[in-house]
Design a protein around this motif. Sequence first.
Motif, PDB file in Angstrom:
ATOM      1  N   ASN A   1      91.169 -15.994  76.267  1.00 27.25           N
ATOM      2  CA  ASN A   1      91.281 -14.844  77.165  1.00 27.25           C
ATOM      3  C   ASN A   1      91.285 -13.539  76.403  1.00 27.25           C
ATOM      4  O   ASN A   1      90.594 -12.584  76.745  1.00 27.25           O
ATOM      5  CB  ASN A   1      92.573 -14.938  77.970  1.00 27.25           C
ATOM      6  CG  ASN A   1      92.350 -15.626  79.301  1.00 27.25           C
ATOM      7  OD1 ASN A   1      91.290 -15.493  79.878  1.00 27.25           O
ATOM      8  ND2 ASN A   1      93.337 -16.354  79.748  1.00 27.25           N
ATOM      9  N   LYS A   2      92.088 -13.542  75.334  1.00 29.99           N
ATOM     10  CA  LYS A   2      92.169 -12.310  74.565  1.00 29.99           C
ATOM     11  C   LYS A   2      90.827 -11.958  73.942  1.00 29.99           C
ATOM     12  O   LYS A   2      90.397 -10.806  73.940  1.00 29.99           O
ATOM     13  CB  LYS A   2      93.215 -12.463  73.461  1.00 29.99           C
ATOM     14  CG  LYS A   2      94.606 -12.220  73.951  1.00 29.99           C
ATOM     15  CD  LYS A   2      95.609 -12.484  72.898  1.00 29.99           C
ATOM     16  CE  LYS A   2      95.650 -11.371  71.899  1.00 29.99           C
ATOM     17  NZ  LYS A   2      96.822 -11.521  71.035  1.00 29.99           N
TER      18      LYS A   2
ATOM     19  N   GLN B   1      88.488 -10.648  76.605  1.00 33.89           N
ATOM     20  CA  GLN B   1      88.863  -9.293  77.011  1.00 33.89           C
ATOM     21  C   GLN B   1      88.455  -8.288  75.961  1.00 33.89           C
ATOM     22  O   GLN B   1      87.951  -7.205  76.258  1.00 33.89           O
ATOM     23  CB  GLN B   1      90.375  -9.208  77.222  1.00 33.89           C
ATOM     24  CG  GLN B   1      90.809  -9.686  78.571  1.00 33.89           C
ATOM     25  CD  GLN B   1      92.317  -9.644  78.694  1.00 33.89           C
ATOM     26  OE1 GLN B   1      93.000  -9.254  77.763  1.00 33.89           O
ATOM     27  NE2 GLN B   1      92.815 -10.049  79.831  1.00 33.89           N
ATOM     28  N   GLU B   2      88.696  -8.674  74.726  1.00 33.42           N
ATOM     29  CA  GLU B   2      88.343  -7.777  73.629  1.00 33.42           C
ATOM     30  C   GLU B   2      86.848  -7.535  73.609  1.00 33.42           C
ATOM     31  O   GLU B   2      86.372  -6.415  73.445  1.00 33.42           O
ATOM     32  CB  GLU B   2      88.804  -8.425  72.315  1.00 33.42           C
ATOM     33  CG  GLU B   2      88.581  -7.580  71.117  1.00 33.42           C
ATOM     34  CD  GLU B   2      89.233  -6.245  71.245  1.00 33.42           C
ATOM     35  OE1 GLU B   2      90.258  -6.147  71.928  1.00 33.42           O
ATOM     36  OE2 GLU B   2      88.683  -5.283  70.692  1.00 33.42           O
TER      37      GLU B   2
ATOM     38  N   ASP C   1      98.685  -4.086  78.790  1.00 36.76           N
ATOM     39  CA  ASP C   1      98.293  -2.695  78.872  1.00 36.76           C
ATOM     40  C   ASP C   1      99.496  -1.900  79.357  1.00 36.76           C
ATOM     41  O   ASP C   1     100.021  -2.142  80.435  1.00 36.76           O
ATOM     42  CB  ASP C   1      97.142  -2.574  79.880  1.00 36.76           C
ATOM     43  CG  ASP C   1      96.499  -1.215  79.834  1.00 36.76           C
ATOM     44  OD1 ASP C   1      95.612  -0.967  80.654  1.00 36.76           O
ATOM     45  OD2 ASP C   1      96.882  -0.415  78.953  1.00 36.76           O
TER      46      ASP C   1
ATOM     47  N   THR D   1      84.692  -7.832  76.075  1.00 36.15           N
ATOM     48  CA  THR D   1      84.216  -7.031  77.206  1.00 36.15           C
ATOM     49  C   THR D   1      84.618  -5.576  77.038  1.00 36.15           C
ATOM     50  O   THR D   1      83.895  -4.682  77.450  1.00 36.15           O
ATOM     51  CB  THR D   1      84.772  -7.553  78.531  1.00 36.15           C
ATOM     52  OG1 THR D   1      86.180  -7.668  78.401  1.00 36.15           O
ATOM     53  CG2 THR D   1      84.185  -8.885  78.870  1.00 36.15           C
ATOM     54  N   ARG D   2      85.754  -5.360  76.422  1.00 30.75           N
ATOM     55  CA  ARG D   2      86.127  -3.973  76.201  1.00 30.75           C
ATOM     56  C   ARG D   2      85.199  -3.298  75.226  1.00 30.75           C
ATOM     57  O   ARG D   2      84.873  -2.129  75.339  1.00 30.75           O
ATOM     58  CB  ARG D   2      87.581  -3.896  75.683  1.00 30.75           C
ATOM     59  CG  ARG D   2      88.104  -2.489  75.727  1.00 30.75           C
ATOM     60  CD  ARG D   2      89.531  -2.390  75.266  1.00 30.75           C
ATOM     61  NE  ARG D   2      90.394  -3.176  76.115  1.00 30.75           N
ATOM     62  CZ  ARG D   2      91.094  -4.205  75.689  1.00 30.75           C
ATOM     63  NH1 ARG D   2      91.056  -4.561  74.430  1.00 30.75           N
ATOM     64  NH2 ARG D   2      91.857  -4.895  76.496  1.00 30.75           N
TER      65      ARG D   2
ATOM     66  N   ASP E   1      80.956  -9.242  82.653  1.00 32.68           N
ATOM     67  CA  ASP E   1      82.363  -9.125  82.239  1.00 32.68           C
ATOM     68  C   ASP E   1      83.295  -9.948  83.097  1.00 32.68           C
ATOM     69  O   ASP E   1      84.070 -10.763  82.609  1.00 32.68           O
ATOM     70  CB  ASP E   1      82.794  -7.658  82.344  1.00 32.68           C
ATOM     71  CG  ASP E   1      82.115  -6.826  81.290  1.00 32.68           C
ATOM     72  OD1 ASP E   1      82.305  -5.603  81.313  1.00 32.68           O
ATOM     73  OD2 ASP E   1      81.407  -7.412  80.463  1.00 32.68           O
ATOM     74  N   GLN E   2      83.176  -9.716  84.386  1.00 31.07           N
ATOM     75  CA  GLN E   2      84.098 -10.426  85.275  1.00 31.07           C
ATOM     76  C   GLN E   2      83.836 -11.917  85.253  1.00 31.07           C
ATOM     77  O   GLN E   2      84.745 -12.724  85.326  1.00 31.07           O
ATOM     78  CB  GLN E   2      83.930  -9.915  86.707  1.00 31.07           C
ATOM     79  CG  GLN E   2      84.516  -8.537  86.924  1.00 31.07           C
ATOM     80  CD  GLN E   2      85.967  -8.494  86.529  1.00 31.07           C
ATOM     81  OE1 GLN E   2      86.316  -7.968  85.477  1.00 31.07           O
ATOM     82  NE2 GLN E   2      86.809  -9.052  87.344  1.00 31.07           N
TER      83      GLN E   2
ATOM     84  N   LEU F   1      85.460 -13.413  82.219  1.00 26.61           N
ATOM     85  CA  LEU F   1      86.897 -13.579  82.396  1.00 26.61           C
ATOM     86  C   LEU F   1      87.191 -14.727  83.342  1.00 26.61           C
ATOM     87  O   LEU F   1      88.120 -15.505  83.138  1.00 26.61           O
ATOM     88  CB  LEU F   1      87.500 -12.281  82.940  1.00 26.61           C
ATOM     89  CG  LEU F   1      87.614 -11.156  81.922  1.00 26.61           C
ATOM     90  CD1 LEU F   1      87.987  -9.876  82.615  1.00 26.61           C
ATOM     91  CD2 LEU F   1      88.645 -11.517  80.890  1.00 26.61           C
TER      92      LEU F   1
END
Lengths: 922, 301
Positions: free
Chosen positions: A117-118, A121-122, A616, A124-125, A151-152, A155
């Motif tokens: 997950n991390k 997320q990283e 966040d 996609t960011r 992105d979605q 995830l």
Amino acid sequence: MAAITSISFLFPWVLTALMTLPLIWWLLRIVPPKPKSVLFPAIRFLYRLKKDEQSAATTPWWLLLLRLVIAALIILAIAGPILNLPEQRDSSGDVVMIVDDSWTAAESWDALKATLNKLVQEATRQEKQVYIVTTSRQAAGRQPSLKPLADQEALGVAASLAPKSWPSHYDNLSQLLPRLETLDNPEFIWLSSGTLQSSHLSDLSNFLSELSEIGPLTIFHEESITATPIIGMPNLNSEELKVPLFLPTGAAINKGVLTAKAEGGKIIASVPFTFSDSDTSTTVDLNIPNKVRNDIRRLEIANSRNAGSVFLLDQRWQRRQVGLVTSVSEQVDQPLLDEIHYLTQALTPFFDITRGTIEELLVEDRSLIVLGDTANLPESIERKLVNWIAKGGVLVRFAGPKLANSSGALVPVNLRSGNRSLQGAMSWNQPAPLGPIPQSSPFFGLDIPTDVTVYKQVLANPSPALLDKTWAQLEDGTPLVTADQRSAGWLVLFHTTATPEWSNLAISGLFVEMLREIGSLSQISSQNFSDQRSLPPFHLMDGFGSLRSETGIAEPVNTAEMETLVLDASHPPGYYGDENFNIAINIGQFDTNYSLIDMDQFPATVRYFDKSVVIDLVMPILLAALLLVLIDQIISLYLQGKLPAFRTASRTSAVFIAIAVGMSVMSTETSAQEADLDGDAKTLAATLDTRLGYIRTRDPAVDKMSHNGLAGLSRQLRNRTAVEAKDPLPLDVERDELIFYPMIYWPITPDFPALSEQAILKLNDYFSGGGTILFDTRNQNSAGQFGPDLYNSPENIRLRQLTARLDIPRVHQVPPDHVVTRAFYLMQTFPGRYDGGEVWIEDTTGIQGNDGVASVVIGSNDWAAAWAIDADGRYQAATLPGNERQRELAYRFGINLVMYTLTGNYKADQVHIPAILERLGQ
Amino acid sequence: MFKPRRASAPQLDERVKAERLAQTLPPLILAAENLVNAFDIGVHGRRRAGTGEDFWQFKQYGPDDPATSIDWRQSAKREHIYIRQKEQETAETVWIWRDTSQTMDYGSDGTEQSKLDRATLLSLALALSLSKSGEKFGLIGQTEKASTGPASFNRFVGRTSEVQSPSITDLKFADQLSNKSTVVLISDFLVEPSEIGGLIRHFVNLGCRGFLMHIADPVEVDLPFDGRTRFLSMTEEEDITLGRVEVVREDYQSLFNAHRQELLKIAKNVSWDYSFHRTDAPASEAFAALYTALNIRGPKT
């Protein structure tokens, strides 16, 4: 706190705005807060006041501090703080995440998922293109796909991944390599479980080396790889279940506990095991009594959560079932002459016996049928039996007078008519003992006792094949047990009887062992029992070892191909078949050689799973700032004097709130406070006043109704009679002392727990001491559902079971002149909530003690519901079918019964008859 | 810098004010009656020899006394001849003035009535007691003629509710006051003492006696505020903000007391009576002061 040290900021340059805080402080200082305003008529005097003492109005220092903190928080929030940000890589380009989602990853799945997950997320960011590839083996014929994920989507996929219950396969993944080469500046991340089948290690290293040539590779794995043992295929012999366990090479742990679980997860047996050093396999013996062995559904390694440490068992490992042919009419009068008796005794230790006629047993698809001495069977049955044997059934027949005189069909060898007996034309001089067992016989290896002798037996015609078919013989070589294999099944004949009539084999231990060996023969044949059946998936195992009923893309399994099956997406482990017949497929049935992967051999950076979550912090900080602003506003209002006056209102409202809270707390205390009495308090309560008792069942609704019912009855007793009965008390039949209560009400529920010895003794003491129990099955309403009367209703069945061992002599229906019909009120029917049920009372004629008062009253009219009132005095249950008159009659019955138990039989005296007659109007 | 809007009481229409006052009148009348009944009302004597009925004094017979007024009994007791003199009873005329300026319409949180209401109450009570004892009364500037009796009380009440009474400065022009009448000024006297002095001299020149009833709100006397406070004026003057009121409280109180002393001095100078009354004290205190000062006697039988 570690959390604080891992805060990082997305826009660190915003933090320079913190330098402006002193400026804000200075600004706030010179702008004073708004003062209170008041109307003042005599203002002229104020004009004349000397003004030197007026210092410059200032904001209080704590208000200043609050505002500074708000400003600082807002600046922090703009800077974008994030907790646990993973290290950033500066590259752009595509990221391909190869996730090991085979069953080996299930133990460390949480950490793997968090890391995935991390990483997603990283990625996609940083706006990199994400690809996710899973390594578990695809269904045959399907290719692994490489799909770019938005992105979605990425995830979502990362969140929905779950470990599969079959192993990984890296060979297929090599097909993706051409595609991977075309990616733009790719970066590869491999999330691994750390364990792999030994045979696939080379595939893996090939794949990874080629990957590292295309782009940089990072490997993530658990810091200390936990590899649990794999359960292999258990070996069933008659007594024990031998379970082999295999440990992946290089695994750290070497001991654990193996548990055998039944259907609902109940643990039947648990045995610890250890692996000796450098040993990767061991065997665990499970010694389980036959009674419970059939209940075992799965073997598990305790404290592990993956599919490899679970082994599902199907009926191949269950205790053998045997069908015993009995005729319809069983005569139990002379069991010792009956062969069924001897066969049952001999089969019970190792088999589950089902009795029935041949047709019934054939319908139930038994694999072993035992047939006593019979003459000719009807043709249709014989045909059916022959077919059944051909399909793999084992039929065991016994000889006897009837067989000797029959035509001899359905026997393994040709029989010579005329049996050989002692003192016959062809006879032995003495009863013959047994000789050695032929080597080809399944009985080989059994111990032959010397005292087993045969008086009489049926003889076989000599033939060339006779020797092969002989399984046991006498000392002089005469075959005693012969068997013939017919297609897939066996036909076995014992040439002597199953009773001690012709020999004492039937009462020897050898007999039991022989039957056991024949049973294992039938076991093997039942595996080939049905040929070429295609079994659809029934319950499938997921990666964690639990069974699911969704079948997904699993395909049916062909029984013929079971040996060569490959576990993949279309053939996952689990149960295949249906409810009646299913086969289990497990990981341990196939390749069990696993080993830990040595990560150092790969040209990649190796990292550990990171379980911390990226948080966040913007929102929480902004919320905190908002909260502080609100507080600041309230304080400013207060300083201006604009807040409403709280003084008097607060005191009274605080008092009201306190009272309301106190009352609500008190009202939640149980109204049935007496129900919580214990020990001495309860004894005191029971003895200081007259109290009725009710037996507590496990059902709270029933208990409440009993309590309310007896409370209502007690109230009526207080109103109408001299009995000052107080509130009823609940009784636990195991724990509480019963003798304090003159009458005890016992509502019967179908699941009332069985009574212990102590409880039985206590009840018997209670009866002999003069107590009365009112058994109420409460099911008069469902009369008709269980047949003509309520005999077969679950409550009645339970009542019979509970009272089976109580010391109650006969009960009979209440005769019309019984004392209870005139103990207080004159009444002939005893309705409760329902009407029409019979009331049975103990027949005390001839019993000397207790003044002839009955100890037991049994009925089904649900009296407690008719008597029940709640705390406000309202009736809780409506009477059916009647109206309040019926309730009144129910109360009268209760009063009659209580008066009867308390005062005895005095109303039976003839002295009262004239008054009663007068009352009746005669 | 523009002036911020003041959050003060809006300027009410005269009529609205009067109506508001009229609404409070019935309870005021009741209260006034209560006050009056607590006191012994009597016909006011004039402390001088005259043609009244009450005995005043025995005086030696002189040549200008009529011979019929000789009291023979007393003369026989003594050596000389004595005349029995009766007290001069004339109906007193009391002119009442009640200040209805803006500063009067204020009552702080600790008091039940505003100053205006208290002043109205006192004037009504006074009028009632005067009518009961048969003396003439009127409102300065509002009634043309002072009269007595229940009808005139009703008229008095009506006048109280209808018309705004004249301000202090306008009072100087009220000259229908006859000689020998008493003037009762009920006000908070939040003006320059010199103005009040001028007014009083005007009345004294007309030959009137008088009574100053100084009404003040306890807030005006004590200044019980703390901290930073902004004081809003009820007239058109500027607001004032004080940073720490508690520091100036003593100074203010001394200023207020000085104002009181000045009024007292002015009254004493012309031998008028002066009384100070706080609205948080019961109204009966103020009325008692009024009553005794005016020496009102019981009703004429």
